[in-house]
Design a protein around this motif. Structure first.
Motif, PDB file in Angstrom:
ATOM      1  N   ALA A 164      34.291  50.980  22.906  1.00  0.00           N
ATOM      2  CA  ALA A 164      33.722  49.638  22.840  1.00  0.00           C
ATOM      3  C   ALA A 164      33.719  48.935  24.191  1.00  0.00           C
ATOM      4  O   ALA A 164      33.112  47.878  24.327  1.00  0.00           O
ATOM      5  CB  ALA A 164      34.510  48.796  21.829  1.00  0.00           C
ATOM      6  N   ILE A 165      34.381  49.513  25.192  1.00  0.00           N
ATOM      7  CA  ILE A 165      34.503  48.851  26.485  1.00  0.00           C
ATOM      8  C   ILE A 165      33.631  49.552  27.516  1.00  0.00           C
ATOM      9  O   ILE A 165      33.662  50.778  27.635  1.00  0.00           O
ATOM     10  CB  ILE A 165      35.974  48.838  26.954  1.00  0.00           C
ATOM     11  CG1 ILE A 165      36.842  48.104  25.920  1.00  0.00           C
ATOM     12  CG2 ILE A 165      36.095  48.185  28.335  1.00  0.00           C
ATOM     13  CD1 ILE A 165      38.320  48.149  26.205  1.00  0.00           C
ATOM     14  N   SER A 166      32.867  48.758  28.238  1.00  0.00           N
ATOM     15  CA  SER A 166      32.026  49.304  29.307  1.00  0.00           C
ATOM     16  C   SER A 166      31.919  48.272  30.421  1.00  0.00           C
ATOM     17  O   SER A 166      32.197  47.085  30.224  1.00  0.00           O
ATOM     18  CB  SER A 166      30.632  49.664  28.780  1.00  0.00           C
ATOM     19  OG  SER A 166      29.988  48.510  28.281  1.00  0.00           O
ATOM     20  N   MET A 167      31.494  48.739  31.574  1.00  0.00           N
ATOM     21  CA  MET A 167      31.338  47.840  32.713  1.00  0.00           C
ATOM     22  C   MET A 167      30.114  46.967  32.509  1.00  0.00           C
ATOM     23  O   MET A 167      29.029  47.457  32.204  1.00  0.00           O
ATOM     24  CB  MET A 167      31.205  48.654  34.008  1.00  0.00           C
ATOM     25  CG  MET A 167      31.236  47.822  35.247  1.00  0.00           C
ATOM     26  SD  MET A 167      32.815  46.977  35.390  1.00  0.00           S
ATOM     27  CE  MET A 167      32.514  45.938  36.776  1.00  0.00           C
ATOM     28  N   GLY A 168      30.291  45.670  32.667  1.00  0.00           N
ATOM     29  CA  GLY A 168      29.183  44.724  32.577  1.00  0.00           C
ATOM     30  C   GLY A 168      28.653  44.429  33.965  1.00  0.00           C
ATOM     31  O   GLY A 168      28.893  45.187  34.906  1.00  0.00           O
ATOM     32  N   ASN A 169      27.956  43.314  34.117  1.00  0.00           N
ATOM     33  CA  ASN A 169      27.406  42.935  35.419  1.00  0.00           C
ATOM     34  C   ASN A 169      28.490  42.652  36.445  1.00  0.00           C
ATOM     35  O   ASN A 169      28.335  42.980  37.618  1.00  0.00           O
ATOM     36  CB  ASN A 169      26.494  41.715  35.280  1.00  0.00           C
ATOM     37  CG  ASN A 169      25.210  42.053  34.563  1.00  0.00           C
ATOM     38  OD1 ASN A 169      24.765  43.187  34.580  1.00  0.00           O
ATOM     39  ND2 ASN A 169      24.620  41.065  33.913  1.00  0.00           N
ATOM     40  N   GLU A 170      29.590  42.021  36.010  1.00  0.00           N
ATOM     41  CA  GLU A 170      30.657  41.655  36.943  1.00  0.00           C
ATOM     42  C   GLU A 170      32.014  42.208  36.544  1.00  0.00           C
ATOM     43  O   GLU A 170      32.803  42.573  37.399  1.00  0.00           O
ATOM     44  CB  GLU A 170      30.751  40.130  37.053  1.00  0.00           C
ATOM     45  CG  GLU A 170      29.507  39.501  37.648  1.00  0.00           C
ATOM     46  CD  GLU A 170      29.625  37.992  37.710  1.00  0.00           C
ATOM     47  OE1 GLU A 170      30.757  37.469  37.768  1.00  0.00           O
ATOM     48  OE2 GLU A 170      28.578  37.321  37.698  1.00  0.00           O
ATOM     49  N   ILE A 171      32.294  42.200  35.256  1.00  0.00           N
ATOM     50  CA  ILE A 171      33.579  42.659  34.741  1.00  0.00           C
ATOM     51  C   ILE A 171      33.345  43.544  33.524  1.00  0.00           C
ATOM     52  O   ILE A 171      32.217  43.635  33.019  1.00  0.00           O
ATOM     53  CB  ILE A 171      34.496  41.468  34.355  1.00  0.00           C
ATOM     54  CG1 ILE A 171      33.836  40.624  33.257  1.00  0.00           C
ATOM     55  CG2 ILE A 171      34.858  40.643  35.571  1.00  0.00           C
ATOM     56  CD1 ILE A 171      34.725  39.535  32.682  1.00  0.00           C
ATOM     57  N   TYR A 172      34.412  44.173  33.053  1.00  0.00           N
ATOM     58  CA  TYR A 172      34.303  44.964  31.835  1.00  0.00           C
ATOM     59  C   TYR A 172      33.991  44.056  30.656  1.00  0.00           C
ATOM     60  O   TYR A 172      34.378  42.888  30.628  1.00  0.00           O
ATOM     61  CB  TYR A 172      35.600  45.739  31.583  1.00  0.00           C
ATOM     62  CG  TYR A 172      35.671  46.996  32.407  1.00  0.00           C
ATOM     63  CD1 TYR A 172      35.096  48.180  31.943  1.00  0.00           C
ATOM     64  CD2 TYR A 172      36.277  46.997  33.648  1.00  0.00           C
ATOM     65  CE1 TYR A 172      35.140  49.329  32.701  1.00  0.00           C
ATOM     66  CE2 TYR A 172      36.328  48.153  34.419  1.00  0.00           C
ATOM     67  CZ  TYR A 172      35.756  49.318  33.930  1.00  0.00           C
ATOM     68  OH  TYR A 172      35.790  50.455  34.681  1.00  0.00           O
ATOM     69  N   GLU A 173      33.286  44.617  29.678  1.00  0.00           N
ATOM     70  CA  GLU A 173      32.898  43.878  28.479  1.00  0.00           C
ATOM     71  C   GLU A 173      33.251  44.698  27.254  1.00  0.00           C
ATOM     72  O   GLU A 173      33.315  45.925  27.319  1.00  0.00           O
ATOM     73  CB  GLU A 173      31.392  43.603  28.492  1.00  0.00           C
ATOM     74  CG  GLU A 173      30.955  42.728  29.642  1.00  0.00           C
ATOM     75  CD  GLU A 173      29.449  42.518  29.699  1.00  0.00           C
ATOM     76  OE1 GLU A 173      28.705  43.233  28.986  1.00  0.00           O
ATOM     77  OE2 GLU A 173      29.014  41.650  30.468  1.00  0.00           O
ATOM     78  N   ILE A 174      33.454  44.009  26.137  1.00  0.00           N
ATOM     79  CA  ILE A 174      33.763  44.663  24.874  1.00  0.00           C
ATOM     80  C   ILE A 174      32.607  44.449  23.917  1.00  0.00           C
ATOM     81  O   ILE A 174      32.178  43.321  23.679  1.00  0.00           O
ATOM     82  CB  ILE A 174      35.068  44.114  24.269  1.00  0.00           C
ATOM     83  CG1 ILE A 174      36.235  44.423  25.205  1.00  0.00           C
ATOM     84  CG2 ILE A 174      35.306  44.705  22.886  1.00  0.00           C
ATOM     85  CD1 ILE A 174      37.573  43.854  24.760  1.00  0.00           C
ATOM     86  N   ASP A 175      32.107  45.547  23.357  1.00  0.00           N
ATOM     87  CA  ASP A 175      31.043  45.502  22.353  1.00  0.00           C
ATOM     88  C   ASP A 175      31.678  45.117  21.024  1.00  0.00           C
ATOM     89  O   ASP A 175      32.429  45.907  20.432  1.00  0.00           O
ATOM     90  CB  ASP A 175      30.373  46.876  22.263  1.00  0.00           C
ATOM     91  CG  ASP A 175      29.262  46.939  21.244  1.00  0.00           C
ATOM     92  OD1 ASP A 175      29.114  46.018  20.414  1.00  0.00           O
ATOM     93  OD2 ASP A 175      28.532  47.955  21.264  1.00  0.00           O
ATOM     94  N   SER A 176      31.392  43.924  20.550  1.00  0.00           N
ATOM     95  CA  SER A 176      32.017  43.431  19.325  1.00  0.00           C
ATOM     96  C   SER A 176      31.636  44.260  18.102  1.00  0.00           C
ATOM     97  O   SER A 176      32.372  44.277  17.111  1.00  0.00           O
ATOM     98  CB  SER A 176      31.669  41.956  19.099  1.00  0.00           C
ATOM     99  OG  SER A 176      30.274  41.789  18.991  1.00  0.00           O
TER     100      SER A 176
END
Length: 84
Positions: free
Chosen positions: A23-35
């Protein structure tokens, strides 16, 4: 509830490989969690592993935008990991 990575994230790369739901991947600036994929590790661990491995306190928090009961998290786990 799904979790949320706040802007305290230092992009240390600790959480992403530990997530059993991918569920966690790198976003534009920081890591993000896919809800849609986050079960707060229900079905895997007693507490969210991303929070356990994060070196910065209170960086990964409950996402107030995605309130889910423990039963809903279990249902999501079953859908994500159902094998025929």
């Amino acid at each position: 509830m799904a979790l949320l990575i706040t802007h305290k994230c230092i992009n240390c790369d600790m959480c992403e490989p530990e997530c059993p739901n991918q569920a966690i991947s790198m976003g534009n600036e920081i890591y993000e969690i896919d809800s849609d994929r986050c079960t707060e590790c229900v079905g895997h661990y007693d507490k969210p592993t991303c929070q356990s491995v994060c070196p910065i306190d209170n960086t990964i928090i409950i996402n107030p935008q995605h309130a889910e009961t423990n039963e809903q998290l279990w249902d999501k786990f079953v859908v994500l990991h159902h094998t025929v």
